[in-house]
Design a protein around this motif. Structure first.
Motif, short mmCIF file in Angstrom:
data_model
loop_
_atom_site.label_atom_id
_atom_site.label_comp_id
_atom_site.label_asym_id
_atom_site.label_seq_id
_atom_site.Cartn_x
_atom_site.Cartn_y
_atom_site.Cartn_z
N PHE A 207 3.56 77.47 -53.04
CA PHE A 207 3.01 78.73 -52.52
C PHE A 207 4.18 79.47 -51.91
CE2 PHE A 207 1.72 81.32 -48.92
CZ PHE A 207 0.66 82.05 -49.42
N VAL A 208 4.40 80.72 -52.33
CA VAL A 208 5.50 81.52 -51.80
C VAL A 208 4.93 82.80 -51.23
CG1 VAL A 208 7.68 82.67 -52.34
CG2 VAL A 208 7.06 80.57 -53.56
N GLY A 209 5.04 82.98 -49.91
CA GLY A 209 4.49 84.19 -49.31
C GLY A 209 4.50 84.13 -47.80
N ALA A 210 4.35 85.31 -47.19
CA ALA A 210 4.34 85.41 -45.74
C ALA A 210 3.07 84.78 -45.16
CB ALA A 210 4.43 86.88 -45.32
N LEU A 211 3.21 84.24 -43.96
CA LEU A 211 2.10 83.57 -43.29
C LEU A 211 1.71 84.31 -42.02
CD1 LEU A 211 3.39 79.91 -43.74
CD2 LEU A 211 1.56 81.02 -45.03
N GLY A 244 6.13 83.31 -40.81
CA GLY A 244 5.15 84.24 -40.26
C GLY A 244 4.55 83.67 -38.99
N THR A 245 3.82 84.51 -38.29
CA THR A 245 3.29 84.12 -36.99
C THR A 245 2.28 82.99 -37.07
OG1 THR A 245 1.59 85.85 -37.18
CG2 THR A 245 3.64 86.43 -36.03
N GLN A 246 1.68 82.78 -38.24
CA GLN A 246 0.66 81.75 -38.37
C GLN A 246 1.18 80.42 -38.93
OE1 GLN A 246 -2.88 82.14 -37.41
NE2 GLN A 246 -1.52 83.47 -36.26
N ARG A 247 2.48 80.35 -39.16
CA ARG A 247 3.00 79.11 -39.75
C ARG A 247 2.71 77.90 -38.85
NH1 ARG A 247 9.30 77.25 -40.79
NH2 ARG A 247 8.77 75.06 -41.13
N LEU A 259 -3.07 65.75 -43.42
CA LEU A 259 -2.51 66.17 -44.71
C LEU A 259 -0.99 66.33 -44.68
CD1 LEU A 259 -5.21 68.87 -45.62
CD2 LEU A 259 -4.97 66.58 -46.62
N GLY A 260 -0.37 65.75 -43.67
CA GLY A 260 1.07 65.93 -43.48
C GLY A 260 1.92 65.50 -44.66
N GLU A 261 1.43 64.54 -45.46
CA GLU A 261 2.20 64.10 -46.62
C GLU A 261 1.82 64.86 -47.89
OE1 GLU A 261 1.90 59.92 -47.11
OE2 GLU A 261 2.90 59.45 -45.21
N ARG A 262 0.79 65.70 -47.79
CA ARG A 262 0.32 66.42 -48.97
C ARG A 262 0.66 67.91 -48.93
NH1 ARG A 262 -3.43 63.55 -51.71
NH2 ARG A 262 -2.65 64.84 -53.41
N ILE A 263 0.91 68.45 -47.74
CA ILE A 263 1.28 69.86 -47.59
C ILE A 263 2.51 69.94 -46.70
CG2 ILE A 263 0.56 72.15 -46.80
CD1 ILE A 263 -2.33 71.31 -47.20
N GLN A 264 3.58 70.50 -47.23
CA GLN A 264 4.85 70.58 -46.49
C GLN A 264 5.27 72.04 -46.38
OE1 GLN A 264 8.16 68.69 -48.41
NE2 GLN A 264 9.53 68.93 -46.66
N PHE A 265 5.66 72.46 -45.15
CA PHE A 265 6.13 73.82 -44.91
C PHE A 265 7.66 73.83 -44.98
CE2 PHE A 265 1.94 73.60 -43.11
CZ PHE A 265 1.37 74.82 -43.45
#
Length: 380
Positions: A207-211, A244-247, A259-265
């Motif tokens: 996913f590429v985009g502002a948060l 972004g402010t919501q990251r 979900l720490g191992e399934r979704i990485q920022f």
């Protein structure tokens, strides 16, 4: 001596979207040898190396575009008058400077009301900004002699939002850097994964985009991903590129859901081409996207991309890839089904994605810039 060009925009830098497109146009004009004036807040160093390029720096108080807008307007008008008196061409971006010349629209404020997250002050700033930008947009587009839109979607939106005649609008799609964004070989993909520390055994979606608000649709993707991960057969991880402010809010939600191992920022990244060469899929359930350069670049890199049907870039998809288009960016169940369908038909769709990639890669930034310059010369 070639006629001068004055371009009025917030930024001419390589950060994606409209800024990247502005940079491409300015760079092509600079290489033609005539005088090029850039009225802006920021300009990439590559442009400053040309002796025929003049950077008219406009301050941006508090690093806020809203506060810099009146200054960009005033300085832009002055340089537009001077350039027109010299027999030159002028192009402004959207509502940043109402001048009777060409106007290049990258985003239609009248087509979407952003919903910024955060405290009351931030939400108030968002509402004020939208009203200011909306008023400037209407004035600028009504005064423009010719309007250049980055997609048919943008063309339709700006006609509906401002009432300008459709006959004054021309569509020129964005180009691409075919050297940076190209399909990776098996060996290159393996090397990219190794460099990034990604396991060969795990599939990866990007996913590429502002948060900072809900426009890019990460909330829908998060809910869909959480449902899929609750099952035992979804062996795929999500990598999130953007700030972004919501990251931090989303990062805490990821941890709370386990979900720490399934979704990485991943935050802000300069190696997006490398990420795309290593990934298996891009997901962009955006609620409003005048075009969608990130999706375009993913496709150029040979990466299949799930994107909202209403995005401008969706116009480039052939009928046989209709299954990659999302009907409703708010429909979590619909996104889950599309992800499942992609997994089921991935092999069958791969040649069609490759064909679309090849088509898009033949349409370079220089071709886009030449088309815009021609419109400016003839109609601006």
């Amino acid at each position: 001596m070639r006629r001068p060009y004055t371009l009025i925009a917030g930024d001419f830098v390589d950060t994606g979207g409209m800024d990247r497109a502005n940079l491409a146009l300015a760079h092509w004009l600079a290489r033609q040898g005539g005088p090029v004036r850039l009225v802006a807040h920021r300009v990439a160093d590559v442009l400053l190396g040309y002796p025929n390029v003049r950077f008219v720096r406009v301050p941006k108080p508090g690093n806020a575009y809203l506060l810099g807008e009146p200054l960009l307007d005033a300085v832009g008008r002055a340089w537009a008058l001077r350039t027109r008196a010299e027999g030159g061409c002028v192009l402004a971006n959207g509502g940043n400077c109402p001048v009777p010349a060409a106007n290049w629209v990258h985003y239609v404020h009248g087509a979407y009301v952003s919903q910024p997250a955060g405290g009351a002050l931030r939400r108030l700033k968002g509402r004020v900004s939208h009203r200011v930008y909306l008023r400037g947009e209407r004035e600028a587009l009504r005064r423009a002699r010719v309007i250049i839109a980055n997609s048919e979607r943008t063309r339709e939106d700006l006609v509906a939002a401002t009432g300008v005649p459709a006959s004054r609008v021309r569509v020129v799609y964005y180009g691409c850097d075919a050297e940076r964004f190209r399909p990776a070989s098996v060996e290159a993909r393996r090397a990219a994964r190794e460099a990034l520390g990604w396991s060969e055994s795990r599939r990866v979606a990007l996913f590429v985009g502002a948060l900072g608000d809900r426009r890019k649709g990460f909330d829908t993707l998060f809910q869909a991903w959480a449902r899929l991960c609750a099952r035992g057969d979804w062996g795929m991880d999500l990598k999130v590129v953007g700030v972004g402010t919501q990251r931090e809010v989303w990062a805490r939600e990821v941890e709370a859901r386990g979900l720490g191992e399934r979704i990485q920022f991943l935050g802000f990244r300069k190696d997006v081409p490398l990420l795309m060469s290593a990934a298996d899929l891009l997901v962009a359930p955006t609620r409003y996207e005048a075009y969608g350069l990130g999706v375009h670049e993913a496709l150029c890199a040979g990466l299949p991309a799930l994107v909202s049907r209403t995005s401008g870039v969706a116009e480039r998809y052939p009928a046989e890839l209709d299954g990659l288009l999302l009907d409703d960016p708010d429909d979590v169940d619909g996104l889950v089904r599309r992800l499942e369908v992609w997994r089921e038909h991935e092999a069958a769709w791969a040649p069609k994605v490759a064909a679309l990639s090849e088509t898009l890669r033949t349409q370079h930034w220089d071709g886009m810039a030449a088309a815009i310059a021609d419109i400016m010369e003839r109609e601006g």
